[in-house]
Design an enzyme around this catalytic site. Structure first.
Site, PDB file in Angstrom:
ATOM      1  N   GLU A 185       0.623  -1.162   0.198  1.00  0.00           N
ATOM      2  CA  GLU A 185      -0.107   0.114   0.075  1.00  0.00           C
ATOM      3  C   GLU A 185       1.409   1.171   0.085  1.00  0.00           C
ATOM      4  O   GLU A 185       0.793   2.669   0.771  1.00  0.00           O
ATOM      5  CB  GLU A 185      -0.918  -0.025   1.264  1.00  0.00           C
ATOM      6  CG  GLU A 185      -1.854  -0.460   0.943  1.00  0.00           C
ATOM      7  CD  GLU A 185      -3.371  -0.579   2.707  1.00  0.00           C
ATOM      8  OE1 GLU A 185      -2.728  -0.247   3.340  1.00  0.00           O
ATOM      9  OE2 GLU A 185      -4.040  -1.231   2.203  1.00  0.00           O
ATOM     10  N   GLU A 254      -7.484  -7.741  -0.680  1.00  0.00           N
ATOM     11  CA  GLU A 254      -7.604  -7.293   0.753  1.00  0.00           C
ATOM     12  C   GLU A 254      -8.662  -6.842   1.012  1.00  0.00           C
ATOM     13  O   GLU A 254      -8.841  -5.900   0.609  1.00  0.00           O
ATOM     14  CB  GLU A 254      -6.864  -6.507   1.350  1.00  0.00           C
ATOM     15  CG  GLU A 254      -5.260  -7.000   1.649  1.00  0.00           C
ATOM     16  CD  GLU A 254      -4.825  -5.620   3.000  1.00  0.00           C
ATOM     17  OE1 GLU A 254      -5.278  -5.528   3.618  1.00  0.00           O
ATOM     18  OE2 GLU A 254      -3.431  -6.206   2.364  1.00  0.00           O
TER      19      GLU A 254
HETATM   20  C1  GAL Z   1      -4.533  -2.614   4.964  1.00  0.00           C
HETATM   21  C2  GAL Z   1      -3.193  -3.356   5.347  1.00  0.00           C
HETATM   22  C3  GAL Z   1      -3.400  -4.311   6.211  1.00  0.00           C
HETATM   23  C4  GAL Z   1      -3.807  -4.489   7.094  1.00  0.00           C
HETATM   24  C5  GAL Z   1      -5.290  -3.793   6.495  1.00  0.00           C
HETATM   25  C6  GAL Z   1      -6.365  -4.027   7.902  1.00  0.00           C
HETATM   26  O1  GAL Z   1      -4.016  -1.135   4.824  1.00  0.00           O
HETATM   27  O2  GAL Z   1      -2.237  -3.691   3.838  1.00  0.00           O
HETATM   28  O3  GAL Z   1      -1.470  -4.817   6.028  1.00  0.00           O
HETATM   29  O4  GAL Z   1      -3.188  -3.636   8.218  1.00  0.00           O
HETATM   30  O5  GAL Z   1      -5.300  -2.605   6.267  1.00  0.00           O
HETATM   31  O6  GAL Z   1      -6.510  -4.999   8.715  1.00  0.00           O
END
Ligand code: GAL
Length: 836
Positions: A185, A254
């Site tokens: 990110e 994600e």
């Molecule tokens: C994203 C990040 C993850 C985790 C997630 C929230 O921004 O890439 O590693 O932190 O948020 O759980």
């Protein structure tokens, strides 16, 4: 020899060589705009995150099996740099850090793997996965075009890549890893790093490609990623997101299956309906690689949680709960979705796509492939809508997607859950607490001893000190060897000092968190914390004396920051000023001691002397077995307990304790903060409408986290186990209890023509069905009532099929239950209890 015969011999030779060297399982990975290609064929990737250090090697096979059973074909994990390299150049891949074993376990189950190396990972992991020693390297700047940093990142990344290569874990070598990720990110923060940031992204991409591992690399949330990288989306919804590169597939790294929890916060819940909706929308709109973050969240053992204030539980409301149980109905509802998606893989990845709108927020998408078509009907309005495709009108519930694999029959709708809801319960000695006849308190026999505050010796020294300085330093100087750092100094008060003789004198301490304890002339003054801001001031009344006065401040961190631009530079610990402030008839007399000589010492006395490791028989004299102290800070407690019978996960209820850390048989099961109440609840649990971490939050007024996971592999089979607790604020262990977690009650509704699977777990079986009705039952789990048209023998039939069994499968149909004459859509509703 004829040419043909010669060719045939060569072919046979090649084939047998392939067999001998196992290269038949070597997979060539490539991609185009429609998907990841394995050996030239596009493949739907249904992946889930399971972070290896958040469970144990003994749990991995079961977690991965449950992921496979739940319909996933890929497991994703980050790599946790600071766990592997706690001290520069000294690596640890033992126990739950055995990355190779983890990837091999994935492979053994026949699943693919996605390796997100980072090595910056965010992940609610302390310091975002960076070792804190990095921060202390001269000239370093993290996550930018800085040689010192890039060198370290390169060393670690190369080491991981080589480790994977050596073990033949990349797909082209016959291993399971089909995708890898560099950074994490960075696109979210790049703006703040200017041109150096842009250079850094290019460097990351070049580093990744230089490894020539033959699989694609991802950069998540990096829209302007170099062409050699696949950019991907993270979030609760990624349906409208498109990669900027027209030749890259639509990848969702994600999909947040729930949310994480901070100390001070309630339990977040993301509904099964909304999560399924987000997934279905993604595939409706051309998605091809999808990963649940998290599929199993697990536990932040030891001091690995960071953010700061992230709880030890990283349950995440994921499809598998913290302990590895199926989180139902989420797990089952997604399983059904994955089954449908799998069945339409070819049309999704090869078919022609056409879309028809029904108002702004509803649409139908048809994928046509080889003369057949698949339909997705999406209704993003909150209210139900009619959608017509190929001449037929379908009623689509608000905020849902229907999937019709033949464009005729709705096989799946994201708002219609046909999986059981499991109500989890905690048991003490195998009994529900209401029936338990043993000690209603924990019944553990505790011994205890004080920690020893650090102070100056007569000669003004501190044994084992870290350093001295004329300034107040960032807590990171101690390289994260402990949560605790002492700041100690001496103030000389002369006879004529303007503070002498003043009645009201305060010690004023400005800190950057997270907790500060103060001692003055070896007397404990108290503590202060603020979970809402790192930055706060503590004022405590003191009595000074002529001559040397000693100030000892104990600063405590609850994990380091993990996210945001320059997060790594956030200071923690005593920031200053530290002042003695006297008042004289409204006039303030201030003695600023911020730049006097401070002596630093890392860690507690009990940490240094490994109180947590000592067996129960060791150094017995030092531990008191007299009545337990009350309201006494900095106490170590120790007790033994037998391993609970069975296979259900084991937890310890820390109700009554304050804040600190717990060890079982020498292994840290994490920090705890059982005295902090949860706040910020929100009872809007309507799955319709966009989810955020603030929606549907429960558990307020309760401790933020009361139960802490003790993995069974930490426990002994034939001997008692030793639990050691360090309690910081003066809690009591009297109520501490060892319990097991299992399914107490099962509720389910399922629609006609669906198959309902019902199960208890851990050897318990269906003891009693409290409700069963097939027709038009009303109400929800806990208060179902019969509708007017229910089939008469439903209860008998369910009893016959399921009573006394751990698992049963029921086809929900007239055939099973007898015809029932209802007007609406027929459903089966059941409620049962599990037991031994
Ligand atoms: C994203 C990040 C993850 C985790 C997630 C929230 O921004 O890439 O590693 O932190 O948020 O759980």
């Amino acid at each position: 020899m004829g040419v043909q015969r010669f060719h045939r011999i060569i072919l046979l030779l090649v084939l047998s060589l392939c067999f001998v060297f196992g290269s038949t399982s070597r997979v060539h990975v490539s991609y185009d705009a429609r998907g990841i290609k394995l050996n030239g064929h596009r493949k739907l990737i249904l992946s889930g995150s399971i972070h290896y250090p958040r469970s144990t090697p003994e749990m991995w096979p079961d977690l991965i099996k449950k992921a496979k059973e739940g319909g996933l074909n890929t497991i994703e994990t980050y790599v946790f740099w600071n766990a592997h390299e706690p001290t520069r150049g000294q690596y640890d891949f033992s126990g739950n850090l055995d990355l190779v074993r983890f990837i091999k376990t994935v492979h053994k189950e026949g699943l693919y793997a996605i390796l997100r190396i980072g090595p910056y990972v965010c992940a609610e992991w302390t310091y975002g996965g960076f070792p804190v020693w990095l921060h202390n390297l001269p000239g370093i700047k993290l996550r930018t075009n800085n040689e010192v940093y890039k060198n370290e990142m390169k060393t670690f990344t190369t080491m991981i890549v080589n480790l994977m290569k050596r073990n033949k874990l990349f797909a082209p070598q016959g291993g399971p890893i089909i995708l890898s990720q560099i950074e994490n990110e960075y696109g979210n923060v790049i703006g703040k790093y200017g041109d150096e940031g842009k250079e850094y992204v290019k460097w990351c991409a070049d580093l990744a490609t230089s490894y020539k591992i033959g699989i694609p690399w991802i950069m998540c949330q990096q829209d302007d990623a170099p062409e050699s990288m696949i950019s991907s989306c993270n979030g609760f919804y990624c349906d409208d997101w498109k990669p900027r590169n027209p030749n890259a597939p639509k990848v969702w790294t994600e999909n947040w299956s729930g949310w994480f929890k901070d100390y001070g916060m309630g339990d977040p819940h993301r509904s099964a309906e909304d999560l399924a909706f987000a997934v279905a929308r993604f595939f409706q709109k051309g998605g091809s690689v999808h990963n649940y973050y998290m599929y199993h969240g697990g536990t932040n053992f030891g001091r690995t949680a960071g953010g700061p204030f992230i709880t030890t539980s990283y349950d995440y409301n994921a499809p598998l709960d913290e302990y590895g149980n199926k989180n139902q109905p989420k797990w089952g509802h997604l399983k059904s979705l994955h089954k449908v998606l799998k069945s339409i893989e070819k049309p999704l990845l090869y078919g022609e796509k056409s879309e028809t709108g029904f108002g702004q927020w509803a649409n139908a998408t048809v994928y046509s492939y080889k003369g057949k078509s698949v339909c997705f009907l999406a209704n993003v309005y909150q209210e139900d809508k009619d959608i017509t495709v190929q001449g037929t009108t379908y009623r689509v519930p608000g905020w849902s997607v229907s999937i019709l694999p033949d464009c005729e029959t709705e096989v799946y709708n994201t708002a219609k859950v046909n999986a059981q809801t499991s109500v989890m319960v905690k048991k003490t000695n195998g009994e529900d607490d209401d029936n338990y006849e043993g000690n209603p308190f924990g019944g553990l026999n505790w011994v205890w001893r004080d920690d020893k505050p650090v102070g100056l010796s007569k000669s003004g020294h501190v044994r084992g000190s870290l350093m001295m300085s004329h300034s107040l330093l960032d807590q990171k100087i101690a390289n994260d060897t402990s949560d605790y750092l002492w700041y100690i100094t001496r103030v000389n008060i002369k006879k004529r000092d303007s503070l002498m003789g003043k009645k009201k004198i305060n010690l004023h301490v400005h800190t950057n968190g997270h907790v500060v304890h103060a001692f003055f002339n070896k007397k404990y003054l108290g503590y202060k914390y603020s979970v809402s801001s790192n930055d706060f001031v503590m004022d405590k009344r003191i009595k000074i004396k002529r001559g040397k006065n000693e100030i000892a401040l104990l600063s405590t961190t609850v994990g380091y920051n993990n996210y945001g631009e320059f997060f790594d530079e956030t200071r923690h610990g005593i920031w200053g000023p530290v002042k003695l402030v006297g008042e004289n008839h409204g006039e303030k007399i201030i003695k600023n001691v911020s730049s006097s000589l401070w002596i630093y010492k890392s860690g507690l006395y009990g940490e240094e002397n490994k109180f947590y490791e000592a067996g129960i028989h060791n150094a017995r004299r030092a531990w008191h077995s007299t009545s337990l102290p009350s309201n006494r800070p900095f106490v170590w407690y120790k007790a033994t307990f037998p391993t609970p019978l069975g296979t259900d996960p084991v937890v310890v209820d820390l109700r009554g304790l304050s804040k600190g850390e717990v060890w079982v048989n020498g292994k840290s099961i994490g920090r705890f903060w059982a005295s902090l109440e949860a706040k910020g609840c929100n009872d809007n649990c309507d799955y319709r409408g966009a989810y955020s971490g603030e929606k549907c939050v429960t558990g307020c007024g309760e401790p933020t986290q009361r139960w802490y996971h003790i993995p069974r592999s930490f426990l002994k089979e034939y001997e008692d186990n030793v639990m050691v607790v360090f309690d910081e604020f003066g809690g009591s262990p009297q109520l501490v209890k060892i319990q097991t977690v299992t399914i107490g009650k099962v509720c389910a509704t399922a629609y006609e023509d669906k198959t309902l699977e019902l199960s208890c777990q851990g050897g318990s079986v269906f003891k009693e069905f409290h409700f069963a009705d097939y027709g038009e039952p009303e109400g929800d789990c806990g208060d179902f009532s019969r509708g007017s048209c229910g089939a008469r023998h439903t209860m008998n039939i369910i009893n016959q099929k399921c009573l006394g069994k751990e698992r049963c499968v029921i086809r929900v149909s007239d055939e099973t239950f007898g015809a029932s004459h209802c007007n609406g859509e027929k459903r089966l509703a059941v409620e049962a209890s599990c037991g031994v």
